[in-house]
Design a protein around this motif. Structure first.
Motif, PDB file in Angstrom:
ATOM      1  N   GLY A   1       0.796  18.027  -3.943  1.00 61.08           N
ATOM      2  CA  GLY A   1       0.114  17.501  -2.761  1.00 61.08           C
ATOM      3  C   GLY A   1       1.057  16.647  -1.934  1.00 61.08           C
ATOM      4  O   GLY A   1       1.105  16.748  -0.710  1.00 61.08           O
TER       5      GLY A   1
ATOM      6  N   LYS B   1      -0.196  17.756 -10.005  1.00 57.48           N
ATOM      7  CA  LYS B   1      -1.065  18.102  -8.870  1.00 57.48           C
ATOM      8  C   LYS B   1      -0.753  17.216  -7.662  1.00 57.48           C
ATOM      9  O   LYS B   1      -0.589  17.705  -6.540  1.00 57.48           O
ATOM     10  N   THR B   2      -0.647  15.903  -7.912  1.00 58.03           N
ATOM     11  CA  THR B   2      -0.379  15.003  -6.788  1.00 58.03           C
ATOM     12  C   THR B   2       1.045  15.181  -6.271  1.00 58.03           C
ATOM     13  O   THR B   2       1.311  14.976  -5.091  1.00 58.03           O
TER      14      THR B   2
ATOM     15  N   ASP C   1       4.493  14.525   7.237  1.00 60.56           N
ATOM     16  CA  ASP C   1       3.518  13.911   8.146  1.00 60.56           C
ATOM     17  C   ASP C   1       3.302  12.427   7.832  1.00 60.56           C
ATOM     18  O   ASP C   1       3.103  11.620   8.726  1.00 60.56           O
ATOM     19  N   LEU C   2       3.340  12.107   6.536  1.00 58.02           N
ATOM     20  CA  LEU C   2       3.175  10.711   6.137  1.00 58.02           C
ATOM     21  C   LEU C   2       4.359   9.885   6.646  1.00 58.02           C
ATOM     22  O   LEU C   2       4.188   8.756   7.120  1.00 58.02           O
TER      23      LEU C   2
ATOM     24  N   ASN D   1       2.184   1.909  -3.345  1.00 58.19           N
ATOM     25  CA  ASN D   1       1.156   2.435  -4.242  1.00 58.19           C
ATOM     26  C   ASN D   1       0.784   3.876  -3.923  1.00 58.19           C
ATOM     27  O   ASN D   1       0.492   4.646  -4.829  1.00 58.19           O
ATOM     28  N   VAL D   2       0.781   4.220  -2.636  1.00 56.99           N
ATOM     29  CA  VAL D   2       0.525   5.620  -2.269  1.00 56.99           C
ATOM     30  C   VAL D   2       1.638   6.487  -2.862  1.00 56.99           C
ATOM     31  O   VAL D   2       1.379   7.529  -3.471  1.00 56.99           O
TER      32      VAL D   2
ATOM     33  N   THR E   1       1.137   6.882  -6.497  1.00 55.04           N
ATOM     34  CA  THR E   1       0.015   7.788  -6.740  1.00 55.04           C
ATOM     35  C   THR E   1       0.463   9.236  -6.572  1.00 55.04           C
ATOM     36  O   THR E   1       0.099  10.113  -7.359  1.00 55.04           O
ATOM     37  N   LEU E   2       1.280   9.480  -5.549  1.00 55.25           N
ATOM     38  CA  LEU E   2       1.758  10.847  -5.309  1.00 55.25           C
ATOM     39  C   LEU E   2       2.662  11.326  -6.446  1.00 55.25           C
ATOM     40  O   LEU E   2       2.795  12.523  -6.676  1.00 55.25           O
TER      41      LEU E   2
ATOM     42  N   ASN F   1       1.119  12.752 -11.169  1.00 56.37           N
ATOM     43  CA  ASN F   1       0.990  13.975 -11.984  1.00 56.37           C
ATOM     44  C   ASN F   1       1.417  15.203 -11.169  1.00 56.37           C
ATOM     45  O   ASN F   1       1.735  15.088  -9.978  1.00 56.37           O
TER      46      ASN F   1
ATOM     47  N   LEU G   1       0.822  -1.214   0.000  1.00 57.98           N
ATOM     48  CA  LEU G   1       0.000   0.000   0.000  1.00 57.98           C
ATOM     49  C   LEU G   1       0.852   1.257   0.000  1.00 57.98           C
ATOM     50  O   LEU G   1       0.584   2.204  -0.737  1.00 57.98           O
TER      51      LEU G   1
ATOM     52  N   MET H   1       3.883   9.272  10.256  1.00 55.80           N
ATOM     53  CA  MET H   1       2.903   8.207  10.470  1.00 55.80           C
ATOM     54  C   MET H   1       3.584   6.844  10.354  1.00 55.80           C
ATOM     55  O   MET H   1       3.421   5.968  11.194  1.00 55.80           O
TER      56      MET H   1
ATOM     57  N   LEU I   1       3.404  18.490   0.275  1.00 56.95           N
ATOM     58  CA  LEU I   1       2.768  19.074   1.456  1.00 56.95           C
ATOM     59  C   LEU I   1       2.538  18.051   2.571  1.00 56.95           C
ATOM     60  O   LEU I   1       2.484  18.408   3.747  1.00 56.95           O
ATOM     61  N   ILE I   2       2.391  16.786   2.200  1.00 58.18           N
ATOM     62  CA  ILE I   2       2.055  15.788   3.233  1.00 58.18           C
ATOM     63  C   ILE I   2       3.212  14.846   3.563  1.00 58.18           C
ATOM     64  O   ILE I   2       3.141  14.067   4.503  1.00 58.18           O
TER      65      ILE I   2
END
Lengths: 342, 342
Positions: free
Chosen positions: B259, B255-256, B266-267, B245-246, B249-250, B253, B242, B270, B262-263
């Motif tokens: 995004g 936009k991601t 924090d990711l 895959n995240v 995904t990030l 493109n 997972l 986690m 920015l995360i």
């Protein structure tokens, strides 16, 4: 082709089974679908939601097997939607049966009323997980005992299923184990490894560790019901846990909230990519007619897919092909043993 | 207190064990640490990386058990770092032993040389997963057979461990099973459920499904090695899959990607929150002296934590307390049986 659908099975019955039938019929008007269950409940639910039942046969069954009922109640409880479905299937009055009801009751009922194919030692419930590629895991039922003969039959049945229904030319078959080496696991695993390696026409790729399943190292994963259950549920639990935590992380401050907005759509797309309901429900392999156990929380989309999966099983003549393969294998084994003895 | 550290065990030996010892010593200068392994290899590695070995005892062992060696080579191969460590521990010349070497060899060696505590039927390898809360899963070794007596001892040993080492006042003990109802699983599971329910001083919370483990429904999870292995590895595989895959995904493109920036922090935070190496390695419970199996890919941080875990086990007098609890339980069981017979 006539497919029976249990209108009373699953968490959202009868609404979602009805909607699933409507969606299937809209996509394939040739399909003959029969909803089994309490007639007035089905009709009043359809009316309440403005759904037309035109073109569907409604077969009345007075009772329902609830999730609290033990699996054997499929025999003891009279006139349940499950039992009515199995009896019609056994009498060849329909081609397949789809139910989102209790897994145990579906497994017991299929074996009791529809019966196993000749020579099949145990019917297996296969569950498809769709990660790197669709993987059919069987058995995912409640059977906790196993041996090489059972595992060999699972491999034969699962391999044919993936060939016919999922279009995989040469399915890779793996044995779930605690290590990849051939001496790993219980004595039964060691014997099964040997038997699977010697199997003609089966592309056995060896032992598969639980960590490798998501990476798509095989198309069919053979296991007993206990380990299969632990595997499936831990993958499910872990993915829910992680996605929940990713969500919480995205909500933790303004910066991550903005970041979250930018990736939300793609992250949702990723999640959807791994939705196994695309592949329908869990097929019962080794039963003498097609039975599909849809997930208890099936929505209309999942029910529709389970109906199309049943259609595919029927069109591909899957049950006869499995019957033939099991027969050929047991005849061959018998011949080898007789040669050895003689 | 003297703790032995296998300098040759693990994927990054001897560098990370050396660095782990340095980190532990820096945090607790009172600790007496001995590195076991090929003396010249340890010294040249330290020199090459500019690390001082001052204050450490170096105990020479000519050989190493590799990941390819079978577990029993701990007996057949002379003068390995594992064997030297176990022999010193058995002679009480040290208080604990930490190794990131082969799990099988550590388990076999501990049982052969350090021996099980009186009355302990089987030593268990416990693995801690740290999701909603730390959960000690045992057994995670290669043992695939089990019965109620073994599971009851796992519950007693695991419960004491979590009390003493993780400071959990009343650890919740669960039995890994395919359903929560008391009749689920194999006959041995049904008998174990009953025996665990009747256990004084153990807070048994019943059967735990694999999907619930991540949610932290228990502090100790009792299982056989096969199911424990499948559980652990599928959770590991799923989380890697997972997160991969995240990440993809990030990166998909512009936009991601924005995004993602920015995360990202924090990711990462986690992910770090669920890093079980915080809790050290896997304790071997039921052995007559503390043995810790650190993960094969342990870095200095993980080795340091395993050393502190060993210190905590020694300070808490964990082994004696486990010995006493096992003894009391078997005496009580014997008394009940004699009363029944008498």
């Amino acid at each position: 082709m006539k497919i029976l659908v249990d209108a009373m099975g699953g968490d959202f019955a009868p609404l979602e089974p009805i909607k699933g039938c409507l969606a299937a019929k809209a996509a394939d008007p040739q399909l003959s679908l029969a909803l089994i269950g309490k007639k007035d409940a089905i009709e009043s639910c359809a009316k309440e939601h403005g759904l037309s039942l035109e073109g569907f046969e409604i077969i009345h069954a007075e009772n329902v097997i609830t999730m609290e009922d033990p699996p054997l109640s499929v025999r003891s409880k009279p006139d349940t939607s499950l039992r009515v479905g199995f009896e019609l299937l056994a009498k060849k009055e329909a081609d397949a049966f789809v139910s989102a009801g209790s897994t145990g009751a579906v497994q017991v009922g299929a074996t009791l009323f529809v019966k196993r194919l000749p020579g099949v030692k145990r019917a297996a419930i296969g569950t498809i997980v769709a990660l790197s590629c669709p993987v059919l895991i069987l058995d995912c039922g409640a059977n906790t005992t196993y041996n090489e003969d059972i595992f060999v039959q699972y491999a034969i049945m699962g391999s044919l299923y993936m060939q016919i229904v999922c279009g995989i030319e040469k399915p890779r078959v793996g044995l779930l184990n605690i290590g990849t080496e051939d001496h790993k696991g219980t004595d039964e695993h060691v014997k099964s490894y040997k038997a699977l390696s010697a199997l003609d026409g089966i592309h056995f790729v060896g032992n598969v560790e639980a960590s490798a399943v998501a990476n798509g190292v095989c198309d069919v994963l053979v296991t007993d019901g206990f380990a299969g259950n632990v595997l499936l549920k831990s993958m499910e639990g872990m993915s829910k846990f992680l996605l929940k935590n990713v969500k919480q992380t995205l909500n933790s401050n303004l910066k991550t909230k903005i970041g979250g907005l930018l990736i939300k759509k793609d992250l949702y797309g990723m999640k959807k990519k791994f939705d196994a309901s695309e592949y329908g429900g869990a097929p019962l392999l080794g039963i003498s007619a097609p039975v599909i156990k849809a997930h208890g929380n099936s929505n209309a989309y999942a029910i529709k897919n389970a109906i199309f999966q049943a259609r595919q099983i029927v069109q591909g003549d899957t049950v006869s092909k499995i019957a033939l393969a099991v027969k050929e294998f047991s005849e061959k084994t018998k011949a080898i043993e007789e040669t050895k003895q003689g």
